[in-house]
Design an enzyme around this catalytic site. Sequence first.
Site, mmCIF file in Angstrom:
data_model
loop_
_atom_site.group_PDB
_atom_site.id
_atom_site.type_symbol
_atom_site.label_atom_id
_atom_site.label_comp_id
_atom_site.label_asym_id
_atom_site.label_seq_id
_atom_site.Cartn_x
_atom_site.Cartn_y
_atom_site.Cartn_z
ATOM 1 N N ASP A 145 -11.176 2.716 4.181
ATOM 2 C CA ASP A 145 -11.567 1.309 4.020
ATOM 3 C C ASP A 145 -13.088 1.143 3.970
ATOM 4 O OD1 ASP A 145 -9.340 -0.277 3.603
ATOM 5 O OD2 ASP A 145 -8.945 -0.613 5.727
ATOM 6 N N GLN A 188 -4.864 -1.432 9.695
ATOM 7 C CA GLN A 188 -4.650 -2.719 9.031
ATOM 8 C C GLN A 188 -5.258 -3.848 9.859
ATOM 9 O OE1 GLN A 188 -3.311 -3.314 5.970
ATOM 10 N NE2 GLN A 188 -3.791 -5.481 6.261
ATOM 11 N N LYS A 191 0.840 -1.206 0.000
ATOM 12 C CA LYS A 191 0.000 0.000 0.000
ATOM 13 C C LYS A 191 0.873 1.254 0.000
ATOM 14 C CE LYS A 191 -3.659 -2.543 2.322
ATOM 15 N NZ LYS A 191 -4.554 -2.739 3.498
HETATM 16 C C1 BQF Z 1 -2.158 -10.007 -5.871
HETATM 17 C C2 BQF Z 1 -6.040 -9.033 2.838
HETATM 18 C C3 BQF Z 1 -6.960 -11.003 3.853
HETATM 19 C C4 BQF Z 1 -6.836 -10.418 5.127
HETATM 20 C C5 BQF Z 1 -6.329 -9.144 5.241
HETATM 21 C C6 BQF Z 1 -2.086 -7.871 -4.593
HETATM 22 C C7 BQF Z 1 -2.843 -7.743 -2.314
HETATM 23 C C8 BQF Z 1 -3.092 -9.100 -2.348
HETATM 24 C C9 BQF Z 1 -2.885 -9.841 -3.510
HETATM 25 C C10 BQF Z 1 -3.080 -6.940 -1.092
HETATM 26 C C11 BQF Z 1 -5.589 -8.273 1.678
HETATM 27 C C12 BQF Z 1 -5.666 -8.843 0.305
HETATM 28 C C13 BQF Z 1 -5.044 -7.010 1.884
HETATM 29 C C14 BQF Z 1 -2.361 -9.224 -4.615
HETATM 30 C C15 BQF Z 1 -4.505 -6.177 0.756
HETATM 31 C C16 BQF Z 1 -5.412 -7.812 -0.766
HETATM 32 O O1 BQF Z 1 -1.288 -9.654 -6.687
HETATM 33 O O2 BQF Z 1 -2.895 -10.960 -6.089
HETATM 34 C C17 BQF Z 1 -2.330 -7.123 -3.444
HETATM 35 O O3 BQF Z 1 -2.194 -6.231 -0.698
HETATM 36 N N1 BQF Z 1 -4.279 -6.974 -0.417
HETATM 37 C C18 BQF Z 1 -4.985 -6.484 3.213
HETATM 38 O O4 BQF Z 1 -4.529 -5.375 3.433
HETATM 39 O O5 BQF Z 1 -5.424 -7.207 4.244
HETATM 40 C C19 BQF Z 1 -5.930 -8.458 4.100
HETATM 41 C C20 BQF Z 1 -6.566 -10.315 2.723
#
Ligand code: BQF
Length: 295
Positions: A124, A101, A57
Amino acid sequence: METATASLIDGRQIAATVRQEVKASVDAWTAKGHRAPVLKVVLIGGDPASASYVRGKNRACAEAGIESETMTYDADLSEADLLTLIRDLNGDPNVDGILIQLPLPRHIDEAKVLRAISPAKDVDCFHPENVGNLVTGEPGLKPATPAGIMEMLKRSGIETRGATAVVIGRSNIVGKPMANLLVQKGIDATVTVCHSRTPDLADVCRRADILIAAIGRAGFVTADMVKPGAAVIDVGINRVEDPTRKSGYRLVGDVDFNAVREVAGHITPVPGGVGPMTIAMLLKNTLFAATGSWS
Ligand code: BQF
């Protein structure tokens, strides 16, 4: 018999376009003499996946001209101290967006924390006021993952009007807001939300022109659950053991990709599908929180 393979919806590519658009808007905003948009990210505890999401991010913000600062705390941060921190950020005129987060340590009440974020800075879109506006179709911040999926459908030319959409998963972060976006006026899908207690799940899924999988189980959606030609959107990010990787694991979605791609008309990969769109929409939300405009 020869079967056509689904066309791939390239989330990385679409996300790159959205991020370029955000950057152009940020540049236009700062060219008018405004300071750059500012996002504060609060990271609590040492979960490596959370730390890695936060790094992604921050990188995306920097590339779009958004200033992001991560505030890192030990897992024993008290709920009271977190609430105080959020109130300070709410009152800071030099902060546009606040992102806590998830997941939070177990001793912290997530709903209470998310309610404490100023709705105007809630990038968010977890505050009940923003959730309410989403449900009633008022303009405003949208949750990044479902909004990213809407953007993917739109930019891939997938028709939602009159489509039957099935969402598997009822989480507050993906399933419920996804269903709400799909039924909005102008989008006009007919939506069913399925979950672990849904009878005849495969039959319900097979009716979907747009099938959205947000279950959290690797390979849950099999080819027999997919209508030929359907658009299949895979929200899952699951670790499965893979001794051929140096990490010892690889990421797979909730969809049995290799089998389903032989049946579907469109399919998103994991990684490189919905995940990058989630990040791109976080940038869009931060732009909106800072400027009051989507462009
Ligand atoms: C990709 C998230 C579960 C729990 C908390 C790119 C992300 C993921 C995959 C990413 C996620 C999932 C995020 C890919 C943010 C998505 O290339 O496939 C980016 O950074 N995510 C999060 O902040 O908290 C989570 C999933």
